[in-house]
Motif scaffolding. Sequence first.
Motif, mmCIF file in Angstrom:
data_model
loop_
_atom_site.group_PDB
_atom_site.id
_atom_site.type_symbol
_atom_site.label_atom_id
_atom_site.label_comp_id
_atom_site.label_asym_id
_atom_site.label_seq_id
_atom_site.Cartn_x
_atom_site.Cartn_y
_atom_site.Cartn_z
ATOM 1 N N THR A 1 -5.305 3.190 -7.857
ATOM 2 C CA THR A 1 -6.353 3.770 -8.689
ATOM 3 C C THR A 1 -7.647 3.058 -8.356
ATOM 4 N N LYS B 1 3.445 3.766 -11.783
ATOM 5 C CA LYS B 1 2.260 4.533 -12.176
ATOM 6 C C LYS B 1 1.898 4.303 -13.638
ATOM 7 N N ARG C 1 1.197 2.700 -5.969
ATOM 8 C CA ARG C 1 0.217 3.701 -6.385
ATOM 9 C C ARG C 1 -1.130 3.021 -6.524
ATOM 10 N N TYR D 1 0.847 -1.192 0.000
ATOM 11 C CA TYR D 1 0.000 0.000 0.000
ATOM 12 C C TYR D 1 0.883 1.242 0.000
ATOM 13 N N PRO D 2 0.338 2.398 -0.400
ATOM 14 C CA PRO D 2 1.128 3.635 -0.405
ATOM 15 C C PRO D 2 1.807 3.867 0.941
ATOM 16 N N PRO D 3 3.025 4.384 0.928
ATOM 17 C CA PRO D 3 3.749 4.967 -0.213
ATOM 18 C C PRO D 3 4.576 3.975 -1.039
ATOM 19 N N VAL E 1 -7.607 8.517 -9.307
ATOM 20 C CA VAL E 1 -6.175 8.232 -9.174
ATOM 21 C C VAL E 1 -5.695 8.714 -7.800
ATOM 22 N N ASP E 2 -4.942 7.879 -7.082
ATOM 23 C CA ASP E 2 -4.495 8.170 -5.725
ATOM 24 C C ASP E 2 -5.685 8.578 -4.848
ATOM 25 N N LYS F 1 -3.519 -1.759 -7.805
ATOM 26 C CA LYS F 1 -2.292 -1.432 -7.082
ATOM 27 C C LYS F 1 -1.092 -1.770 -7.949
#
Length: 245
Positions: free
Chosen positions: A160, A214, A158, A153-155, A240-241, A210
Motif C-alpha cells: 500500500t 492484507k 501486499r 515484495y509481491p507476490p 492499494v497494490d 508491506k
Amino acid sequence: KDTCRKCNSPKLEMLGAGTQRIASDIKKHLNIEPLRIDKDIMQKDSTFNSLSEIVQNEEMIVATKVITKSLSRKGNIGLCAFLNPDTNLHFPDFRSSERLFQELWNISEQVMHDGLLIIQTTMPESHIYRSFRKYDYDLFCKEEMLSRKTLSYPPFSRLTLITITSKIDMGKDIMNAVNAAGIDDGGGVEVIGPFKTSAKGTNHWKLLLKSPAKVRLHIYVHNLLKCLGSNKNLRVIVDVDPISI
C-alpha cells in the motif's frame, strides 16, 4: 583515481547522454546524419504518426524507448545498440528489473535474425542480462521471484502506497501519526518512509507499507488516517497494490 579531465574534480556522476548529444557525436565521428526520435520530437512533428514507414529507408536512427512502442515487430533492424539501460534500475520500484527485461525482449524482436544487438552495461552479471543473453524467460522469472521473496515484495506480500501532500511543513505531525498507527495493528507491517520531497511550493511525503496479510495493512491505514484526523492542511492518497511506486 578517476577525475574530471577539465577541472580534476573527483566528483563524477553517471548522467548518460541525450539523443541530441548522441546524434551529434555520430555525425562528428561517422559523418552520418541519423534520424533522431524522442518524445519531444514526436509531440512537435505530426509526421511521426506513421513512424514505421518513416524509418524504413533510414541508414541510422537515434531514439529513446518510445520507438519500441511505435514500430511493428518485423525484425528489420540490422544493428541495434542499447546505451546504458542500467539507468532503468535506479528507480525505487521493485518492478524495474521486470520492466527492463521486457524492454530488452521487445527491442530484440526488432532485430534481424542474423543481426546484432549490443547492450552497454556496467553490471553484466546481473540476472537480467544473464537471462537475456541466454534468451531464457523462465530463468529470469526464477531469479526475479527469488529476489522478491528475499525482500518481501509481491507476490509474497501486499503493498500500500500512501502519499501525503501539504503546502506547509507537517513532517513532525506525520511522523507522530506513522508511529502511533503501528501500535495496535497486530504487527507484521513493514513501514518504509516517510520520504519527503518538495516541488512548486508543495511538500510531498511517501510511505510504503508491506505485509503478507492484507487485513493488517487495512488496520494500519485505518489507524494512520485516524491519527492524521481531519487536518485541512493535508491531502492523503491511499493506493492499494500500486502499479508504480
